[in-house]
Design an enzyme around this catalytic site. Structure first.
Site, mmCIF file in Angstrom:
data_model
loop_
_atom_site.group_PDB
_atom_site.id
_atom_site.type_symbol
_atom_site.label_atom_id
_atom_site.label_comp_id
_atom_site.label_asym_id
_atom_site.label_seq_id
_atom_site.Cartn_x
_atom_site.Cartn_y
_atom_site.Cartn_z
ATOM 1 N N ASP A 46 1.670 2.544 1.135
ATOM 2 C CA ASP A 46 0.540 2.967 1.687
ATOM 3 C C ASP A 46 0.789 4.530 1.628
ATOM 4 O OD1 ASP A 46 -2.229 2.713 3.291
ATOM 5 O OD2 ASP A 46 -0.610 3.757 4.669
ATOM 6 N N GLU A 55 0.035 3.451 -3.637
ATOM 7 C CA GLU A 55 -1.275 4.026 -3.129
ATOM 8 C C GLU A 55 -1.146 5.636 -3.691
ATOM 9 O OE1 GLU A 55 -4.709 3.286 0.100
ATOM 10 O OE2 GLU A 55 -2.856 3.838 0.694
#
Length: 741
Positions: free
Chosen positions: A349, A385
């Protein structure tokens, strides 16, 4: 009780069968107390007198699995200097393998006084905060081994542990929403039959909700708010009851059992991990762990005001990967999940936040270098990401090999094309061919692109074709949260509709999106429930909805049989035909031609030479008239045909063998009116069969009435907003018919 000296390594609480070694880093502590709790939550304290290089340690004979513990760190409380030690606050061990209890959001959990942020709060937080648990890490893995699916053969299924099975009728009620529920045979059977090869789990690290969500009666359902980087989230465990010592740490065993079951089913486990920030938030947040241990070591502080945090995450703080012990914490956590929990990879993330050694994102950062040389981590799947909330944070295509990246441009382009955006054709060609414009310069192949149309963050596939606008009122933020630019199209009616024309068009649009996903080069990722029509009622940001709005509705197994069968068909098509999962980018030229040329809109035009597939380019773009696209065609049209040459796969197979496949012709009609596509000359294929037609469900065979002119120069009528996939067959090829029978 008195501690023996123990060892500074390893960090955390390590049971050896006779006792437990405790080791904790704090470079600013003046004293450290280890706090032990019995079953009645009575606290006893043991001072750790041994300290080496900022690591405080001691060994307690007799302390074993199930023991709850925490720390109190004595030192300066001076926010203006970046120091926030407060011995009134019970602190979690950053290396705790299991965590018991929840935060009770009350004044004592905050390190500062309510009316004076520069003054320490004297209130004891122990009754209000979670505690670490000593665990027995041994586990009988039996013959467990990772499936080892190559990236090019990977199909990812993004799922939430709780949401996937909370409503599953064949999972026993006591297992629904748990690790054991995810490993239940009915769920594994669905995943295997679907054709996915890896389950990517949304955060399973111990995480916490934000206090303002609790006040609204909501919670942080998604879990992107970690507080324990080694501990599986306790609420996803079916084993043990809070407060019972025999059940403490059971989530560790249950998680391992889940991984073992998934591996036996041939499925890999990828974890969505959040190392960029923690649940302690900004300076007004609670003191639960890192802030009270060594604030400046674990967090990036603003140079102009150390009271405040540098926030590259939008979540209040950013982990300080420049500090050796914060960096070690991340690396140790990653290795633990691979070596002890047997996971097969990670999706990071806000990954750029981990590559900011000195504020700027650097692809040569210490984090990338450390992962690259690590004998454990360099062998697993690494997915980024590729953006964060800091300056220069959008890094799509900027990660080094061997990293893969979520390709947001793929999602944007696929959505734009199928909602009729007129400028989407050239970008579509790039996305279909693996996005070489993004990844080739770094020496990576198509598998660097993790393609998706939908993910947890945004509309589901059903909602993408059913809503023009977000409907996030249930989140309690006046519909202000969530993305306002969804690139969606409701097919003429906002929300649910019983109009048969609208529902038929929506079903076709879903099939179009799925074909675009599965027939593109790269690694496809399917959002859990999209294969059975899951809806969130138009909510594109249900991060706080731990209820039926977010949980997968398994009644779709019956109501969406055609969609499920269609998705399985596409996964099988991809698995059986390597032309859809090439290891190398297309060259846009014949095998015998000169230097590599672009494979997209800028590829050179010219008729193919000869009639042998070996002499054809590996990819050719054609107009509806069956001739090669020109520059003018790319700028003015919304229809195209894409020829994939199965005889021109350059990369060898795993044993060095030459890989050959059939030729395929993909006909894209992104406009509302039908179009007749002329089949190209015999060099491309002497005869064609239709294997996919998104204008027809899998129970229909609308193409059977097509004139038997599926030969060079013949015409195929492609309905509006439709993809048709044709396979080249020989005159005597007996493999006729579609794949959906």
């Amino acid at each position: 009780m008195r501690a023996w000296p123990g060892s500074r390594h390893p960090l955390g609480a390590t049971w050896d069968g006779a006792g437990t070694n405790f080791a904790l880093f704090s470079g600013v502590a003046e004293r450290v107390e280890l706090c032990l709790f019995d079953d009645a939550s009575r606290e006893s304290r043991v001072e750790l007198t041994e300290v080496e290089g900022g690591v405080w340690h001691g060994y307690l004979a007799g302390a074993g699995p199930g023991q709850q513990y925490g720390y109190r760190v004595h030192g300066r409380y001076a926010p203006a200097d970046g120091l926030r030690c407060n011995p009134a606050k019970l602190l979690l061990d950053p290396y705790a393998k299991a965590i018991e209890g929840d935060v009770r959001w009350s004044g004592p959990v905050f390190g500062h006084q309510p009316d004076d942020p520069d003054a320490a709060s004297p209130a004891d937080s122990a009754p209000y905060v979670p505690r670490g648990v000593v665990v027995d890490t041994s586990f009988d893995w039996g013959d467990d081994s990772p499936p080892g699916t190559p990236l090019t053969g990977t199909v990812i299924y993004e799922a939430h542990v709780r949401g996937l099975t909370r409503r599953h009728p064949r999972v026993p009620p006591e297992l629904r929403g748990t690790y054991a529920g995810l490993a239940f045979p009915a769920v594994l059977d669905h995943l295997k039959r679907l054709g996915v090869t890896a389950v990517q789990l949304m955060p399973v690290h111990q995480h916490l909700p934000e206090p303002w969500l609790i006040r609204r009666g909501l919670t942080n359902y998604w879990g992107y708010n970690s507080i324990g980087f080694f501990a599986p989230h306790r609420r996803y465990s079916s084993a043990g009851q809070p407060g019972e010592s025999r059940g403490r740490g059971a989530q560790v065993r249950e998680f391992k059992s889940m991984v073992r079951a998934l591996h036996r089913a041939g499925l890999e486990v990828i974890l969505d991990v959040v190392y960029n920030h923690t649940a302690e938030g900004g300076p007004s947040g609670p003191t639960l762990c890192f802030r009270g241990l060594d604030n400046a070591a674990y967090y990036r502080l603003r140079e102009d005001d150390p009271r405040c945090y540098t926030d590259h995450t939008g979540c209040g703080n950013t982990v300080n990967v420049s500090h050796p012990y914060a960096f070690q914490l991340i690396m140790d956590s990653l290795r633990y999940w691979v070596t002890q929990m047997h996971v097969d990879g990670f999706r990071f993330d806000l990954a750029p936040a981990l590559a900011r050694d000195h504020g700027e994102v650097d692809r040569r950062s210490g984090f990338f270098r450390a992962v690259q040389q690590d004998p454990v981590l360099s062998q697993v799947k690494l997915i980024a990401e590729p953006w964060d909330a800091g300056p220069g944070g959008y890094q799509q295509g900027g990660f080094p090999a061997p990293w893969s990246e979520w390709n947001g441009k793929f999602s944007d382009t696929a959505r734009d094309y199928w909602r009729g955006h007129r400028a989407a054709l050239p970008p579509l060609a790039s996305r279909l061919t693996g996005s070489s414009d993004l990844f080739q310069a770094s020496g990576r192949g198509p598998a660097a692109s993790v393609n998706y149309v939908t993910c947890h963050d945004g509309f589901t596939l059903h909602d993408l074709v059913s809503y023009d606008r977000k409907h996030n009122g249930a989140n309690g933020e006046g519909n202000r949260d969530g993305n306002d630019h969804n690139r969606s199209w409701n097919c003429g009616v906002e929300g649910p509709s019983t109009d048969p024309e609208v529902t038929a068009l929506r079903a076709r649009q879903k099939r179009n999106m799925l074909v675009t996903l599965f027939c593109s080069q790269g690694v496809p990722m399917l959002l859990a429930g999209d294969e059975i029509g899951r809806t969130q009622g138009g909510n594109n940001n249900p991060y706080c909805q731990d209820n039926e709005l977010s949980w997968v509705d398994w009644t779709g197994l019956e109501t969406e049989r055609d969609l499920l069968a269609f998705t399985r068909t596409l996964a099988r098509l991809r698995h059986e035909h390597p032309v859809f999962r090439r290891r190398e980018f297309f060259r846009g030229r014949r095998a015998s031609a000169g230097p590599d040329a672009p494979a997209g809109p800028d590829a050179p035009a010219g008729p193919p030479a000869g009639s042998d597939g070996d002499e054809l380019p590996d990819v050719v773009w054609l107009t509806v008239a069956g001739r090669e696209m020109t520059h003018h065609d790319w700028q003015t049209r919304q229809r195209l045909a894409m020829f994939l040459n199965g005889a021109a796969i350059n990369a060898p197979g795993p044993r060095g063998e030459r890989v050959r496949d059939d030729g395929f012709l993909l006909l894209f009609n992104g406009q509302g009116e039908p179009a007749g596509f002329t089949l190209p000359e015999a060099a491309y294929g002497k005869q064609w069969e239709i294997v996919i037609d998104t204008a027809a469900s899998v129970t229909e065979r609308a193409w059977e009435n097509t004139e038997s002119g599926l030969r060079p120069g013949g015409q195929v009528m492609v309905a509006g907003r439709t993809i048709m996939v044709l396979r080249a067959v020989g005159e005597d090829d007996g493999r006729g018919g579609d794949l959906t029978g």
